[in-house]
Design a protein around this motif. Structure first.
Motif, short mmCIF file in Angstrom:
data_model
loop_
_atom_site.label_atom_id
_atom_site.label_comp_id
_atom_site.label_asym_id
_atom_site.label_seq_id
_atom_site.Cartn_x
_atom_site.Cartn_y
_atom_site.Cartn_z
N VAL A 10 6.96 8.56 -0.41
CA VAL A 10 7.81 10.07 -0.60
C VAL A 10 7.41 11.22 0.17
CG1 VAL A 10 8.29 11.76 -2.58
CG2 VAL A 10 7.85 9.56 -3.22
N ILE A 11 6.00 11.67 0.23
CA ILE A 11 5.61 12.28 1.51
C ILE A 11 4.50 11.68 2.23
CG2 ILE A 11 4.33 14.51 2.00
CD1 ILE A 11 5.33 15.43 -0.84
N PRO A 12 4.73 11.14 3.61
CA PRO A 12 3.93 10.48 4.35
C PRO A 12 2.44 11.10 4.30
CG PRO A 12 6.02 10.65 5.53
CD PRO A 12 6.34 11.71 4.38
N HIS A 13 1.39 10.07 4.12
CA HIS A 13 0.04 10.41 4.08
C HIS A 13 -0.56 11.64 3.05
CE1 HIS A 13 0.14 8.53 7.84
NE2 HIS A 13 0.91 9.21 8.46
N PHE A 14 0.40 11.51 2.06
CA PHE A 14 0.08 12.30 1.00
C PHE A 14 0.61 11.94 -0.60
CE2 PHE A 14 0.77 15.90 -1.95
CZ PHE A 14 -0.31 16.37 -2.18
N PHE A 15 1.66 11.31 -0.78
CA PHE A 15 2.24 10.93 -1.84
C PHE A 15 3.24 9.73 -1.66
CE2 PHE A 15 5.73 11.50 -5.32
CZ PHE A 15 4.78 11.30 -6.43
N SER A 16 2.89 8.77 -2.69
CA SER A 16 3.90 7.86 -2.94
C SER A 16 4.01 7.46 -4.24
CB SER A 16 3.29 6.57 -1.89
OG SER A 16 2.01 5.90 -2.38
N ILE A 17 4.94 6.74 -4.28
CA ILE A 17 5.35 5.82 -5.91
C ILE A 17 4.88 4.33 -5.66
CG2 ILE A 17 6.91 5.37 -7.60
CD1 ILE A 17 8.51 7.87 -6.93
N THR A 18 3.92 4.08 -6.30
CA THR A 18 3.40 2.65 -6.21
C THR A 18 2.95 2.01 -7.60
OG1 THR A 18 1.81 3.53 -4.63
CG2 THR A 18 1.43 1.23 -5.16
N GLY A 89 -3.26 -5.95 -21.38
CA GLY A 89 -4.76 -5.82 -20.81
C GLY A 89 -4.68 -4.87 -19.68
N HIS A 90 -3.64 -4.23 -19.28
CA HIS A 90 -3.84 -3.25 -18.13
C HIS A 90 -2.62 -2.14 -18.50
CE1 HIS A 90 -0.36 -6.05 -17.25
NE2 HIS A 90 0.14 -4.96 -16.71
N VAL A 91 -2.80 -1.07 -17.63
CA VAL A 91 -1.83 -0.22 -17.91
C VAL A 91 -1.05 -0.04 -16.36
CG1 VAL A 91 -2.95 1.45 -19.74
CG2 VAL A 91 -3.28 1.85 -16.97
N THR A 92 0.19 0.47 -16.38
CA THR A 92 0.71 0.51 -15.13
C THR A 92 0.70 2.03 -14.52
OG1 THR A 92 2.49 -1.19 -15.79
CG2 THR A 92 2.97 0.37 -14.02
N ASP A 93 0.19 1.94 -13.20
CA ASP A 93 0.21 3.40 -12.68
C ASP A 93 1.04 3.33 -11.47
OD1 ASP A 93 -2.04 4.03 -14.04
OD2 ASP A 93 -3.56 3.26 -12.73
N PHE A 94 1.71 4.63 -11.26
CA PHE A 94 2.89 4.63 -10.43
C PHE A 94 2.78 5.87 -9.49
CE2 PHE A 94 4.28 6.46 -14.07
CZ PHE A 94 5.10 7.41 -14.00
N LEU A 95 2.10 6.92 -9.61
CA LEU A 95 1.88 8.23 -8.98
C LEU A 95 0.62 7.93 -7.95
CD1 LEU A 95 2.79 10.86 -11.42
CD2 LEU A 95 4.42 9.65 -9.99
N HIS A 96 0.49 8.06 -6.66
CA HIS A 96 -0.49 7.68 -5.90
C HIS A 96 -0.45 8.86 -4.87
CE1 HIS A 96 -2.71 5.06 -2.86
NE2 HIS A 96 -3.32 6.15 -3.29
N VAL A 97 -1.47 9.84 -5.16
CA VAL A 97 -1.68 11.19 -4.26
C VAL A 97 -2.76 10.79 -3.50
CG1 VAL A 97 -2.06 13.51 -4.15
CG2 VAL A 97 -0.73 12.65 -5.97
N TYR A 98 -2.96 10.90 -2.24
CA TYR A 98 -4.02 10.87 -1.33
C TYR A 98 -3.78 11.71 -0.02
CZ TYR A 98 -0.34 7.88 0.83
OH TYR A 98 1.28 7.47 1.36
N ILE A 99 -5.04 11.70 0.68
CA ILE A 99 -5.02 12.80 1.87
C ILE A 99 -5.49 11.82 2.96
CG2 ILE A 99 -5.98 14.33 3.28
CD1 ILE A 99 -6.03 15.82 0.43
#
Length: 99
Positions: A10-18, A89-99
């Motif tokens: 979504v925002i390169p090198h910061f936020f993606s939907i995964t 046995g797991h949860v689904t994560d989808f918001l990935h914020v990173y620097i």
């Protein structure tokens, strides 16, 4: 273990939907703990969080407020995570914020 199934940047090198199936807790907490200990701990924490949020919601909200809506969304998220963790046995994560 977290399984990654795809990413939309979504925002390169910061936020993606995964799409990630996460058997651990947030931020990989308890990742080194055995599954037979970690799973009941996370289920218990989810139940505790749901009871606490439900109590706060029931006690403080007599009419519509934004904080009441926020608590209701947190309660819904905790219920969804509890269902996924018990059923799959797991949860689904989808918001990935990173620097």
């Amino acid at each position: 273990m977290a399984l990654n199934f795809g990413r939309i940047r979504v925002i390169p090198h910061f936020f993606s939907i995964t799409h990630v199936e996460n058997t651990r807790a947030a931020f990989s907490l308890f990742a080194d703990w055995p599954r037979r200990v970690r799973a009941p701990l996370l289920v218990g924490f989810s139940v505790f969080a749901m009871v606490l949020v439900f109590f706060l919601l029931w006690r403080s909200v007599k009419h519509f407020t934004w904080s009441g809506l926020a608590l209701a969304l947190v309660l819904g998220g905790a219920a969804g995570n509890l269902y996924d963790r018990v059923r799959y046995g797991h949860v689904t994560d989808f918001l990935h914020v990173y620097i």
